[in-house]
Design a protein around this motif. Structure first.
Motif, PDB file in Angstrom:
ATOM      1  N   TYR A  33       0.848  -1.183   0.000  1.00  0.00           N
ATOM      2  CA  TYR A  33       0.000   0.000   0.000  1.00  0.00           C
ATOM      3  C   TYR A  33       0.886   1.236   0.000  1.00  0.00           C
ATOM      4  O   TYR A  33       1.936   1.266   0.639  1.00  0.00           O
ATOM      5  N   PHE A  35       0.926   5.545   0.395  1.00  0.00           N
ATOM      6  CA  PHE A  35       0.203   6.640   1.026  1.00  0.00           C
ATOM      7  C   PHE A  35       0.915   7.959   0.767  1.00  0.00           C
ATOM      8  O   PHE A  35       2.128   8.005   0.555  1.00  0.00           O
ATOM      9  N   TYR A  37       0.986  11.674   2.934  1.00  0.00           N
ATOM     10  CA  TYR A  37       0.579  12.428   4.109  1.00  0.00           C
ATOM     11  C   TYR A  37       1.125  13.849   3.986  1.00  0.00           C
ATOM     12  O   TYR A  37       2.197  14.080   3.427  1.00  0.00           O
ATOM     13  N   ARG A  50      -4.595   6.731  -0.053  1.00  0.00           N
ATOM     14  CA  ARG A  50      -4.024   5.384   0.010  1.00  0.00           C
ATOM     15  C   ARG A  50      -4.289   4.685  -1.317  1.00  0.00           C
ATOM     16  O   ARG A  50      -5.364   4.827  -1.909  1.00  0.00           O
TER      17      ARG A  50
ATOM     18  N   HIS B  98      -3.966  -2.369   6.995  1.00  0.00           N
ATOM     19  CA  HIS B  98      -3.750  -1.499   5.854  1.00  0.00           C
ATOM     20  C   HIS B  98      -4.754  -0.404   5.593  1.00  0.00           C
ATOM     21  O   HIS B  98      -4.718   0.211   4.548  1.00  0.00           O
ATOM     22  N   GLU B 100      -5.981   3.409   6.274  1.00  0.00           N
ATOM     23  CA  GLU B 100      -5.144   4.564   6.528  1.00  0.00           C
ATOM     24  C   GLU B 100      -4.927   4.738   8.022  1.00  0.00           C
ATOM     25  O   GLU B 100      -5.822   4.507   8.822  1.00  0.00           O
TER      26      GLU B 100
END
Lengths: 113, 112
Positions: A33, A35, A37, A50, B98, B100
């Protein structure tokens, strides 16, 4: 080994310009995964997006868009028509099998009015 | 809905002392992770707690320990503080796997 690389340490743009933040990742897992931020000066990390490794569809959310390309192991983030409020440090992160996050070193974005 | 809350926000300790940082996860989350963020760096994973047990640990010495309580809140303890422990300590909560992770505002620890 560095799992997430954000080669751009600092970027400055003039308000209303578009800006792209680069992220290159490294993993041997087939399931992972990614991401993004945002960290404003207050310190709190704010979740932006995500993506899982099976979904390469690019996404647009307002002025934000993300380009995920497995072939180049990249997950880039574009801000369109930047605003002063976009000034912050942006982190790209990778999560493999057990949800530990590996963060890049961050890109500090300054939007000049 | 309260997000992740951390206390205290700032802390100054002397080298050799011990410190305890606290974290309350976002409502509905049962997993808490702790990260250390040195100035100008990305957050580094310390450990993760789930069902009151340490499930994963990063490359940190045993001076760093933690605990998770039945209400899912968590503590991070650091013993024998070093100057190099000065950093922003971030707590993140999530629902495994998984989804967030939501981060708190952090605790700024300064060791003098």
């Amino acid at each position: 080994a560095q799992k997430v690389t954000q080669a751009q340490t600092e970027i400055s743009v003039v308000e209303k310009e578009d800006v792209t933040l680069d992220c290159v990742y490294e993993t041997r897992d087939t399931t992972y995964y990614l991401f993004w931020y945002k960290q404003p000066p207050s310190g709190e990390l704010v979740f932006l997006i995500r993506r899982n490794s099976f979904d390469e569809q690019n996404e647009i959310s307002g002025r934000y868009s993300w380009n995920f390309q497995k072939s180049t192991s990249s997950f880039n983030f574009t801000i369109t028509a930047s605003q002063v409020v976009d000034s912050a440090v942006y982190f790209c992160a990778l999560s493999e099998a057990r949800s530990q996050f590996y963060f890049g070193t961050g890109t500090s974005l300054t939007v000049i009015p | 809905d309260a997000g992740v809350t951390q206390s205290p926000t700032h802390l100054i300790k002397t080298r050799g002392q011990q410190v305890t940082l606290r974290c309350s996860p976002k409502s509905g989350h049962d997993t808490v992770s702790w990260y250390q963020q040195a100035l100008g760096q990305g957050p580094q994973f310390i450990f993760q707690y789930y069902e009151e047990e340490e499930r994963q640990r990063g490359n940190f010495p045993d001076r760093f320990s933690g605990h998770q309580f039945p209400n899912y809140s968590s503590e991070l303890n650091v013993n024998a503080l070093l100057l190099g422990d000065s950093a922003l300590y971030l707590c993140a909560s999530s629902l495994v796997p998984h989804t967030e992770a939501f981060f708190g505002q952090g605790t700024r620890l300064t060791v003098v």
